[in-house]
Design an enzyme around this catalytic site. Structure first.
Site, PDB file in Angstrom:
ATOM      1  N   ASP A  11       0.878  -1.181   0.000  1.00 33.23           N
ATOM      2  CA  ASP A  11       0.000   0.000   0.000  1.00 33.23           C
ATOM      3  C   ASP A  11       0.907   1.221   0.000  1.00 33.23           C
ATOM      4  OD1 ASP A  11      -2.319   1.688   0.330  1.00 33.23           O
ATOM      5  OD2 ASP A  11      -1.885   1.810   2.469  1.00 33.23           O
ATOM      6  N   SER A  12       0.323   2.371  -0.242  1.00 30.86           N
ATOM      7  CA  SER A  12       1.074   3.626  -0.138  1.00 30.86           C
ATOM      8  C   SER A  12       1.591   3.850   1.278  1.00 30.86           C
ATOM      9  CB  SER A  12       0.176   4.802  -0.526  1.00 30.86           C
ATOM     10  OG  SER A  12      -0.925   4.868   0.365  1.00 30.86           O
ATOM     11  N   TYR A  43      -0.421   8.500  -2.212  1.00 31.58           N
ATOM     12  CA  TYR A  43      -0.514   8.212  -3.642  1.00 31.58           C
ATOM     13  C   TYR A  43      -1.658   9.037  -4.264  1.00 31.58           C
ATOM     14  CZ  TYR A  43       2.413   3.888  -3.634  1.00 31.58           C
ATOM     15  OH  TYR A  43       3.431   2.964  -3.566  1.00 31.58           O
ATOM     16  N   GLY A  44      -2.627   9.370  -3.432  1.00 32.64           N
ATOM     17  CA  GLY A  44      -3.858  10.001  -3.931  1.00 32.64           C
ATOM     18  C   GLY A  44      -3.652  11.280  -4.708  1.00 32.64           C
ATOM     19  N   CYS A  78      -4.527  -1.148  -1.959  1.00 31.13           N
ATOM     20  CA  CYS A  78      -4.653   0.298  -2.133  1.00 31.13           C
ATOM     21  C   CYS A  78      -5.558   0.543  -3.333  1.00 31.13           C
ATOM     22  CB  CYS A  78      -3.258   0.883  -2.383  1.00 31.13           C
ATOM     23  SG  CYS A  78      -3.244   2.645  -2.741  1.00 31.13           S
ATOM     24  N   ASN A  79      -6.638   1.266  -3.111  1.00 33.72           N
ATOM     25  CA  ASN A  79      -7.564   1.562  -4.217  1.00 33.72           C
ATOM     26  C   ASN A  79      -6.918   2.450  -5.263  1.00 33.72           C
ATOM     27  OD1 ASN A  79     -10.518   0.629  -3.257  1.00 33.72           O
ATOM     28  ND2 ASN A  79      -9.337   1.322  -1.502  1.00 33.72           N
ATOM     29  N   THR A  80      -6.105   3.396  -4.806  1.00 31.33           N
ATOM     30  CA  THR A  80      -5.481   4.351  -5.737  1.00 31.33           C
ATOM     31  C   THR A  80      -4.477   3.631  -6.636  1.00 31.33           C
ATOM     32  OG1 THR A  80      -5.657   5.924  -3.913  1.00 31.33           O
ATOM     33  CG2 THR A  80      -4.402   6.632  -5.832  1.00 31.33           C
ATOM     34  N   GLU A 156      -1.622   7.708   8.762  1.00 27.70           N
ATOM     35  CA  GLU A 156      -0.169   7.463   8.744  1.00 27.70           C
ATOM     36  C   GLU A 156       0.470   7.944  10.043  1.00 27.70           C
ATOM     37  OE1 GLU A 156       2.054   6.084   6.290  1.00 27.70           O
ATOM     38  OE2 GLU A 156       0.106   5.324   5.650  1.00 27.70           O
ATOM     39  N   CYS A 188     -10.886   3.896   0.449  1.00 26.76           N
ATOM     40  CA  CYS A 188      -9.430   3.989   0.589  1.00 26.76           C
ATOM     41  C   CYS A 188      -9.087   3.102   1.779  1.00 26.76           C
ATOM     42  CB  CYS A 188      -9.039   5.438   0.866  1.00 26.76           C
ATOM     43  SG  CYS A 188      -7.352   5.650   1.488  1.00 26.76           S
ATOM     44  N   THR A 189      -8.025   2.316   1.650  1.00 28.11           N
ATOM     45  CA  THR A 189      -7.754   1.315   2.687  1.00 28.11           C
ATOM     46  C   THR A 189      -7.298   1.924   4.008  1.00 28.11           C
ATOM     47  OG1 THR A 189      -5.533   0.978   1.773  1.00 28.11           O
ATOM     48  CG2 THR A 189      -7.277  -0.514   1.021  1.00 28.11           C
ATOM     49  N   HIS A 190      -6.969   3.207   4.017  1.00 28.65           N
ATOM     50  CA  HIS A 190      -6.647   3.855   5.292  1.00 28.65           C
ATOM     51  C   HIS A 190      -7.912   4.094   6.143  1.00 28.65           C
ATOM     52  CE1 HIS A 190      -2.760   4.758   3.388  1.00 28.65           C
ATOM     53  NE2 HIS A 190      -2.316   5.187   4.552  1.00 28.65           N
TER      54      HIS A 190
END
Ligand code: DGL
Length: 282
Positions: A11-12, A43-44, A78-80, A156, A188-190
């Site tokens: 993931d980012s 990444y977004g 990560c969706n992005t 993060e 978004c996975t966050h």
């Protein structure tokens, strides 16, 4: 390819740990290797080319026999990165690539009032893949999309309840609530790490949907179809890497995964720090 090899996940940053949790629950005996690309988060707001380069590099790290990981499958948690790079990864690597997409389909099936909200990154919402997803599943309901700059960065930093995080969630959910959405996609996975805060703000009657469990089931099916499920009967292990500051990462992994999570620094040749300097100076 060996069924005893680990599953690679990236993931980012730390958001993909929400997917890793679901993978661990679905596949308790598998070894899992996870890379948080936290030096490059978010990444977004990055270009498709940038995300593609990072995704190629991290997938190379996870699958490389020279490094010794030899992952038997890679999950783009990560969706992005999925929108920007999943097709490219599938064209370049022989291992199965399992990727994410915002849960528009189940949300459209779940809404009672016909209004669905989607919280995601700018990159995901502007992607051709997202437009195609809406085209396939969004008919007949109102889908209200909301980009959420800054929100992944709060996760993060391990800030899941602080006033800045709360203010961002209030700001980003307000337009969805104003339109009357009864179902909100955490695209978004966050964001699943913010589920308790988001639920607190939107109230108990709004359903929050993410795709971690669905992706874990899909991974299990893909591995089973290729006879790649491990035969081990002991609990699997996790190995973690970050491209960010390893001390910061250890604190955040302790909070989001487990206190004993061992996080290592990704080797320089995969950390892409040149790309980063280029972006910062441009
Ligand atoms: N976790 C990423 C996703 O699922 C986004 C966070 C970022 O912008 O890097 O889209």
């Amino acid at each position: 390819m060996s069924s005893s090899a680990p599953i690679g996940v990236f993931d980012s940053g730390v958001g993909g740990l929400s997917v890793l949790r679901a993978i661990r629950a679905a596949l308790p005996h598998e070894d899992l290797v996870y890379v948080a690309d936290s030096a490059h988060v978010p990444y977004g707001s990055k270009s498709q080319h940038y995300i593609q380069q990072r995704s190629l590099t991290l997938t190379m790290f996870l699958t490389s026999s020279a490094i010794g990981l030899n992952a038997k499958a890679v999950v783009v948690a990560c969706n992005t990165a999925t929108a920007a790079a999943a097709a490219l990864l599938r064209s370049r690597f022989g291992v199965p690539i399992v990727a994410m997409e915002p849960a528009v389909k189940p949300a459209v099936a779940a809404t009672k009032v016909g209004v669905v909200g989607v919280l995601a990154t700018v990159g995901t919402l502007q992607s051709a893949q997202f437009a195609a997803l809406l085209g396939r599943f969004g008919a007949g309901v109102e889908v209200v999309t909301q980009p959420c700059p800054g929100l992944a960065e709060q996760v993060e930093a391990g800030d899941l309840w602080g006033p800045t995080t709360r203010a961002l969630v209030e700001q980003y959910t307000k337009p969805l609530l104003t339109r009357g959405a009864d179902t909100i996609v955490l695209g978004c996975t966050h964001y699943p790490f913010l589920r308790p805060l988001i639920q607190d703000i939107v109230g108990p009657d709004v359903a929050l949907i993410d795709t971690g469990a669905a992706v874990a089931q899909q991974l299990r099916q893909v591995l089973a179809a290729k006879d790649l499920i491990t035969t081990a009967e002991t609990p699997g292990h996790e190995l973690f890497w970050t491209t960010g500051d390893v001390h910061v990462a250890r604190d955040v992994f302790a909070k989001l995964w487990a206190p004993e999570a061992e996080v290592q620094q990704l080797p320089d040749e995969f950390a892409g720090l040149h790309e980063l300097k280029h972006v910062e100076s441009s």
